[in-house]
Design an enzyme around this catalytic site. Structure first.
Site, PDB file in Angstrom:
ATOM      1  N   HIS A 129       0.373  -1.244  -0.127  1.00  0.00           N
ATOM      2  CA  HIS A 129      -0.092   0.263   0.152  1.00  0.00           C
ATOM      3  C   HIS A 129       0.775   1.355  -0.187  1.00  0.00           C
ATOM      4  O   HIS A 129       0.697   2.139   1.163  1.00  0.00           O
ATOM      5  CB  HIS A 129      -1.139  -0.045   0.554  1.00  0.00           C
ATOM      6  CG  HIS A 129      -2.567   0.126   0.977  1.00  0.00           C
ATOM      7  ND1 HIS A 129      -3.159  -0.487   0.790  1.00  0.00           N
ATOM      8  CD2 HIS A 129      -3.072   1.384   1.035  1.00  0.00           C
ATOM      9  CE1 HIS A 129      -4.185   0.003   0.094  1.00  0.00           C
ATOM     10  NE2 HIS A 129      -4.395   1.548   0.547  1.00  0.00           N
TER      11      HIS A 129
ATOM     12  N   TYR B 212     -13.009 -10.468  -6.075  1.00  0.00           N
ATOM     13  CA  TYR B 212     -11.456 -10.421  -6.796  1.00  0.00           C
ATOM     14  C   TYR B 212     -11.025  -9.630  -5.127  1.00  0.00           C
ATOM     15  O   TYR B 212     -10.405  -9.835  -4.357  1.00  0.00           O
ATOM     16  CB  TYR B 212     -11.769  -8.909  -7.464  1.00  0.00           C
ATOM     17  CG  TYR B 212     -10.680  -8.076  -7.788  1.00  0.00           C
ATOM     18  CD1 TYR B 212      -8.924  -7.869  -7.774  1.00  0.00           C
ATOM     19  CD2 TYR B 212     -10.807  -6.863  -7.257  1.00  0.00           C
ATOM     20  CE1 TYR B 212      -8.303  -7.341  -7.826  1.00  0.00           C
ATOM     21  CE2 TYR B 212      -9.584  -5.800  -7.335  1.00  0.00           C
ATOM     22  CZ  TYR B 212      -8.223  -5.538  -7.329  1.00  0.00           C
ATOM     23  OH  TYR B 212      -7.420  -5.097  -7.274  1.00  0.00           O
TER      24      TYR B 212
END
Length: 349
Positions: free
Chosen positions: A274, A312
């Site tokens: 991230h 997903y």
């Protein structure tokens, strides 16, 4: 380690001469090991640990620590190098790409067969269809992140330069920027440019251009908390080392790991790191498809519907939090197979 060896020898009431005789090592070397003036080899450490009944993990950690310190000394970059090495060792020790399940291998074989068939069709026709699929990819990738432009509207914005009534400037820019990001990737591949950290920065700069200019192309400088608290992104200071370790792994494995496993793994690790406040999903999907296109595969486009989006996110979360990469790699492989089959049918018509 010298203290560890001496204390263990004395505990067993052995003289250095006796240890030397039992192990077939020169007595002078044993003395030097205990004084710290000489470092034993790995083979010698194993023999000493066995004879003196020293816990193997304890002595190996001590031996490796001293070996590392001896090599890097007080170099000003030593701590940064150690952090980068730590992340790379952790990544390379992951079993995620070491073994391929029978189901996944069968799927990869089917994909490669379909890919080979696609190459037999006329290139010009295939390229014209590919252009339409790129627009669809831009639409789907933006839809996943909340953009409300339809596929037709996305096409008008990208190819006709039209503005859509009732849609925000941000939504228009997201479509335009994403298409530019695809063109950036294509140019990089055309020029045989190596994939690395600069591409992550460049793609992030492109997708946030005119949207969040202060963030564009910059790693986050603050710690963040994900809504789903099942995993925590790394601290800001560790981001460069995480990214470096990731692309070191990529370089080491790009010619030995199947491209779909390679692409899915790099995508998953980018999301787990991230590196940005915003845009991690788009950038990681673009990098994933960069790798696929590099190896001659079409874009793996996650279709814009709720079931696909939920699957997903669910498989991606499992890969990040439970270190079980199979479900996410399988998901990407299945997406790629469907896209290849659809592309083949379209080209044949």
């Amino acid at each position: 380690m010298k203290t560890l060896l001496k204390e263990a020898r004395e505990l067993k009431n052995l003289k250095t001469r006796e240890v030397a005789q039992l192990l077939g090592i020169d007595q002078a070397l044993i003395s030097k090991f205990e004084s710290g003036s000489r470092k034993p080899t790995k083979d010698q450490v194993i023999k000493l640990a066995t004879l003196l009944e020293i816990d193997f993990e304890t002595i190996m950690v001590s031996w490796l620590k001293e070996k590392i310190i001896h090599e890097i000394g007080q170099n000003e970059f030593a701590l940064k190098a150690l952090r980068a090495a730590e992340q790379e060792i952790k990544f390379n020790s992951s079993p995620s790409v070491k073994k391929v399940s029978t189901i996944l291998q069968q799927l990869l074989d089917e994909i490669d067969l379909c890919k080979a068939k696609l190459k037999t069709f006329p290139l010009i026709e295939a390229n014209s269809i590919t252009e339409a699929l790129e627009v669809e990819y831009t639409f789907c990738s933006n839809w996943i992140e909340g953009n409300t432009l339809t596929l037709a509207e996305t096409d008008l914005v990208i190819n006709e330069g039209q503005t859509i009534s009732g849609k925000s400037m941000r939504e228009h820019l997201e479509a335009i920027n994403h298409q530019e990001a695809i063109e950036f990737i294509q140019n990089r591949i055309k020029n045989n440019a190596p994939l690395g950290e600069p591409d992550v920065i460049s793609l992030h700069t492109i997708i946030l251009r005119g949207i969040l200019p202060k963030e564009a192309g910059h790693y986050r400088s603050v710690a963040i908390t994900i809504k789903d608290k099942s995993f925590s992104p790394c601290e800001p200071a560790a981001i460069p080392q995480e990214i470096e370790a990731l692309f070191n792994w990529y370089e080491q494995n790009k010619n030995s790991v199947h491209p779909i496993i390679l692409a899915a793994t790099v995508k998953e690790r980018l999301v787990a790191t991230h590196p940005f406040i915003n845009g991690n999903g788009k950038v990681s999907r673009l990098i994933m498809n960069y790798i696929l296109l590099q190896h001659g595969y079409p874009i793996a486009n996650i279709k814009a519907n709720s079931d696909n989006r939920n699957l997903y996110y669910r498989t991606l979360k499992t890969a990040i939090t439970k270190e079980n990469k199979d479900s996410f790699v399988l998901f990407i492989a299945q997406i790629e197979k469907k896209n290849l089959e659809n592309l083949t049918r379209t080209v044949k018509q």
